[in-house]
Write a protein that holds these residues in place. Structure first.
Motif, PDB file in Angstrom:
ATOM      1  N   ILE A 190       9.850  -5.335  35.225  1.00 17.80           N
ATOM      2  CA  ILE A 190      10.769  -4.938  34.213  1.00 17.80           C
ATOM      3  C   ILE A 190      10.606  -5.679  33.109  1.00 17.80           C
ATOM      4  CG2 ILE A 190      12.813  -6.024  35.142  1.00 17.80           C
ATOM      5  CD1 ILE A 190      12.301  -2.599  33.612  1.00 17.80           C
ATOM      6  N   ALA A 191      10.774  -7.046  33.136  1.00 19.53           N
ATOM      7  CA  ALA A 191      10.636  -7.901  31.971  1.00 19.53           C
ATOM      8  C   ALA A 191       9.382  -7.627  31.252  1.00 19.53           C
ATOM      9  CB  ALA A 191      10.562  -9.521  32.489  1.00 19.53           C
ATOM     10  N   GLY A 192       8.195  -7.633  31.956  1.00 18.02           N
ATOM     11  CA  GLY A 192       6.944  -7.192  31.181  1.00 18.02           C
ATOM     12  C   GLY A 192       7.003  -5.907  30.540  1.00 18.02           C
ATOM     13  N   LEU A 193       7.240  -4.934  31.360  1.00 20.18           N
ATOM     14  CA  LEU A 193       7.420  -3.451  30.822  1.00 20.18           C
ATOM     15  C   LEU A 193       8.485  -3.606  29.439  1.00 20.18           C
ATOM     16  CD1 LEU A 193       6.855  -0.571  31.220  1.00 20.18           C
ATOM     17  CD2 LEU A 193       8.602  -0.243  32.405  1.00 20.18           C
ATOM     18  N   LEU A 194       9.519  -4.164  29.531  1.00 19.82           N
ATOM     19  CA  LEU A 194      10.393  -3.984  28.179  1.00 19.82           C
ATOM     20  C   LEU A 194       9.783  -5.020  27.139  1.00 19.82           C
ATOM     21  CD1 LEU A 194      14.087  -4.745  30.079  1.00 19.82           C
ATOM     22  CD2 LEU A 194      12.885  -2.351  29.087  1.00 19.82           C
ATOM     23  N   ALA A 195       8.935  -5.739  27.467  1.00 20.89           N
ATOM     24  CA  ALA A 195       8.510  -6.646  26.255  1.00 20.89           C
ATOM     25  C   ALA A 195       7.311  -5.537  25.690  1.00 20.89           C
ATOM     26  CB  ALA A 195       7.661  -7.758  26.867  1.00 20.89           C
ATOM     27  N   ALA A 196       6.662  -4.967  26.526  1.00 16.40           N
ATOM     28  CA  ALA A 196       5.585  -3.879  26.062  1.00 16.40           C
ATOM     29  C   ALA A 196       6.265  -3.073  25.324  1.00 16.40           C
ATOM     30  CB  ALA A 196       4.681  -3.414  27.135  1.00 16.40           C
ATOM     31  N   GLN A 197       7.230  -2.335  25.728  1.00 16.59           N
ATOM     32  CA  GLN A 197       7.872  -1.393  24.846  1.00 16.59           C
ATOM     33  C   GLN A 197       8.567  -1.794  23.593  1.00 16.59           C
ATOM     34  OE1 GLN A 197      10.629   0.115  28.021  1.00 16.59           O
ATOM     35  NE2 GLN A 197       9.293   1.938  28.466  1.00 16.59           N
ATOM     36  N   ALA A 198       8.877  -3.135  23.912  1.00 18.81           N
ATOM     37  CA  ALA A 198       9.589  -3.676  22.332  1.00 18.81           C
ATOM     38  C   ALA A 198       8.429  -3.962  21.267  1.00 18.81           C
ATOM     39  CB  ALA A 198      10.259  -5.026  22.678  1.00 18.81           C
ATOM     40  N   ALA A 199       7.218  -4.061  21.864  1.00 19.72           N
ATOM     41  CA  ALA A 199       6.294  -4.170  21.019  1.00 19.72           C
ATOM     42  C   ALA A 199       5.421  -3.092  20.408  1.00 19.72           C
ATOM     43  CB  ALA A 199       5.023  -5.226  21.679  1.00 19.72           C
ATOM     44  N   GLY A 200       6.108  -1.799  20.872  1.00 23.01           N
ATOM     45  CA  GLY A 200       5.582  -0.398  20.499  1.00 23.01           C
ATOM     46  C   GLY A 200       4.658   0.145  21.351  1.00 23.01           C
ATOM     47  N   LEU A 201       4.539   0.088  22.592  1.00 27.09           N
ATOM     48  CA  LEU A 201       3.613   0.431  23.455  1.00 27.09           C
ATOM     49  C   LEU A 201       3.635   2.131  23.725  1.00 27.09           C
ATOM     50  CD1 LEU A 201       1.291   0.386  25.783  1.00 27.09           C
ATOM     51  CD2 LEU A 201       3.346   0.168  27.391  1.00 27.09           C
ATOM     52  N   ASP A 202       4.816   2.687  23.770  1.00 27.84           N
ATOM     53  CA  ASP A 202       5.197   3.702  23.798  1.00 27.84           C
ATOM     54  C   ASP A 202       4.671   4.832  22.661  1.00 27.84           C
ATOM     55  OD1 ASP A 202       5.950   3.645  26.233  1.00 27.84           O
ATOM     56  OD2 ASP A 202       8.105   3.855  25.883  1.00 27.84           O
ATOM     57  N   SER A 203       5.181   4.171  21.517  1.00 29.32           N
ATOM     58  CA  SER A 203       5.052   4.837  19.997  1.00 29.32           C
ATOM     59  C   SER A 203       3.582   4.643  19.748  1.00 29.32           C
ATOM     60  CB  SER A 203       5.655   4.206  18.931  1.00 29.32           C
ATOM     61  OG  SER A 203       5.737   2.676  18.661  1.00 29.32           O
ATOM     62  N   ALA A 204       2.684   3.568  20.123  1.00 28.32           N
ATOM     63  CA  ALA A 204       1.562   3.502  19.685  1.00 28.32           C
ATOM     64  C   ALA A 204       0.544   4.425  20.383  1.00 28.32           C
ATOM     65  CB  ALA A 204       1.050   2.015  20.043  1.00 28.32           C
ATOM     66  N   LEU A 205       0.886   4.811  21.677  1.00 26.95           N
ATOM     67  CA  LEU A 205       0.108   5.616  22.550  1.00 26.95           C
ATOM     68  C   LEU A 205       0.362   7.048  22.083  1.00 26.95           C
ATOM     69  CD1 LEU A 205       0.683   4.416  26.110  1.00 26.95           C
ATOM     70  CD2 LEU A 205      -1.386   4.151  24.636  1.00 26.95           C
ATOM     71  N   VAL A 206       1.493   7.367  21.466  1.00 29.58           N
ATOM     72  CA  VAL A 206       1.970   8.759  21.093  1.00 29.58           C
ATOM     73  C   VAL A 206       1.136   8.883  19.474  1.00 29.58           C
ATOM     74  CG1 VAL A 206       3.541  10.035  19.986  1.00 29.58           C
ATOM     75  CG2 VAL A 206       4.258   9.118  22.042  1.00 29.58           C
ATOM     76  N   GLN A 207       1.174   7.769  18.788  1.00 34.81           N
ATOM     77  CA  GLN A 207       0.569   8.126  17.465  1.00 34.81           C
ATOM     78  C   GLN A 207      -1.002   7.935  17.589  1.00 34.81           C
ATOM     79  OE1 GLN A 207       1.697   4.669  14.576  1.00 34.81           O
ATOM     80  NE2 GLN A 207       3.612   4.700  15.647  1.00 34.81           N
ATOM     81  N   ALA A 208      -1.522   7.456  18.602  1.00 36.35           N
ATOM     82  CA  ALA A 208      -2.896   7.383  18.903  1.00 36.35           C
ATOM     83  C   ALA A 208      -3.267   8.999  19.215  1.00 36.35           C
ATOM     84  CB  ALA A 208      -3.145   6.650  20.115  1.00 36.35           C
ATOM     85  N   VAL A 209      -2.408   9.616  20.243  1.00 34.89           N
ATOM     86  CA  VAL A 209      -2.713  11.083  20.371  1.00 34.89           C
ATOM     87  C   VAL A 209      -2.524  11.945  18.977  1.00 34.89           C
ATOM     88  CG1 VAL A 209      -1.620  13.202  21.617  1.00 34.89           C
ATOM     89  CG2 VAL A 209      -2.168  10.945  22.752  1.00 34.89           C
ATOM     90  N   ASP A 210      -1.481  11.657  18.253  1.00 38.03           N
ATOM     91  CA  ASP A 210      -1.394  12.596  16.954  1.00 38.03           C
ATOM     92  C   ASP A 210      -2.478  12.313  16.040  1.00 38.03           C
ATOM     93  OD1 ASP A 210       1.101  13.009  17.904  1.00 38.03           O
ATOM     94  OD2 ASP A 210       2.376  11.763  16.739  1.00 38.03           O
ATOM     95  N   ALA A 211      -3.150  11.175  15.926  1.00 36.55           N
ATOM     96  CA  ALA A 211      -4.091  10.851  14.977  1.00 36.55           C
ATOM     97  C   ALA A 211      -5.399  11.584  15.647  1.00 36.55           C
ATOM     98  CB  ALA A 211      -4.403   9.365  14.989  1.00 36.55           C
ATOM     99  N   THR A 212      -5.504  11.608  17.030  1.00 36.11           N
ATOM    100  CA  THR A 212      -6.747  12.169  17.341  1.00 36.11           C
ATOM    101  C   THR A 212      -6.789  13.669  17.219  1.00 36.11           C
ATOM    102  OG1 THR A 212      -7.004  10.549  19.056  1.00 36.11           O
ATOM    103  CG2 THR A 212      -8.198  12.472  19.516  1.00 36.11           C
TER     104      THR A 212
END
Length: 274
Positions: A243-265
């Motif tokens: 959970i520590a690693g997951l929250l760090a990834a989310q804070a760095a923008g993991l979820d939004s980065a993946l959604v933006q990748a889909v949007d751009a494609t």
């Protein structure tokens, strides 16, 4: 079934080689401007090389247009004359962004008055190992037996899902483009492993097997209507490392980065479709 392949690059080759493993009766007629490439594939699958595109269209039941989107219009100009006869094979496009409407508009401009049976498919790079996720859609005039034949071709290289064409842009992102993102994710994890003392090979082996197993678990659990977020909860112990690693990834923008990748494609796919 006589299957024509125009353009014998990596994807077309993967499709043809996959089909030879499941349909020994399939006969292939190939054409490529690179004659050596066509002959190499013909040798591999036991096919024949045609002298021109018109011959492929006239001699086959289904024809795969295995060329890039920016080249397809030029190829259709050579396909069109063969479609004015009584022989009207199914035409399968695997070009990203090229809609069925756009394909027929090109053919009409080149003198084809009646729409031939048009089929659009979006496979992905994993076709090369028989693990593609492909989407398929059809013009209304494609007969049931031709639909079944087309689906069987792409089931030979993985899974094939029939979708409305309006969903192809998002499918292109989620299945067509995502392998490149997964490769990037794997490489980033491996580099992190190197940072912490593993060799690149060791790190890549660990994370690749974990991704394979995780993907398979999602498939199995989805049959019980279990969604990925529930699987995340199973792995994340209270106050634990995951959970520590997951929250760090989310804070760095993991979820939004993946959604933006889909949007751009999706946007780029729609641009290619004109």
């Amino acid at each position: 079934m006589r299957l024509g392949v125009i353009g014998t690059g990596a994807m077309s080759g993967a499709i043809a080689r996959g089909l030879t493993k499941t349909d020994n009766a399939a006969q292939f007629v190939l054409f490529d401007v690179n004659d050596a490439a066509a002959h190499t594939l013909a040798t591999d699958i036991g096919g024949e090389v045609a002298p021109d595109i018109e011959t492929v269209v006239k001699e086959c039941d289904l024809v795969i247009l295995g060329v890039k989107p920016h080249i397809q219009r030029l190829v259709l100009q050579e396909v069109a004359p063969a479609l004015t006869s009584s022989k009207r094979p199914g035409i399968i496009s695997i070009a990203a962004g090229r809609t069925l409407t756009a394909i027929f508009q090109d053919l009409a401009e080149f003198g084809v008055s009646e729409c031939p049976p048009l089929i659009r498919v979006m496979p992905n790079v994993n076709a090369q190992i028989g693990m593609s996720a492909s989407a398929i859609c059809f013009c209304p005039n494609v007969a049931d037996d031709m639909r079944a034949s087309a689906i069987s071709i792409f089931e030979a290289i993985g899974e094939c899902i029939e979708l409305p064409e309006a969903s192809f842009s998002v499918f292109s992102a989620l299945a067509g483009a995502s392998p490149a993102w997964f490769f990037q994710i794997l490489d980033s994890f491996a580099r992190a492993g190197v940072k912490h003392g593993l060799t690149k090979k060791q790190a890549l082996q660990a994370v690749t097997q974990s991704m394979l197993g995780s993907a398979r678990m999602v498939q199995i659990e989805s049959e019980k209507d279990t969604v990925p977020s529930e699987l995340i909860d199973r792995v994340c112990s209270p106050g634990g490392t995951t959970i520590a690693g997951l929250l760090a990834a989310q804070a760095a923008g993991l979820d939004s980065a993946l959604v933006q990748a889909v949007d751009a494609t999706v946007l780029r796919d729609q641009e290619l479709g004109g």
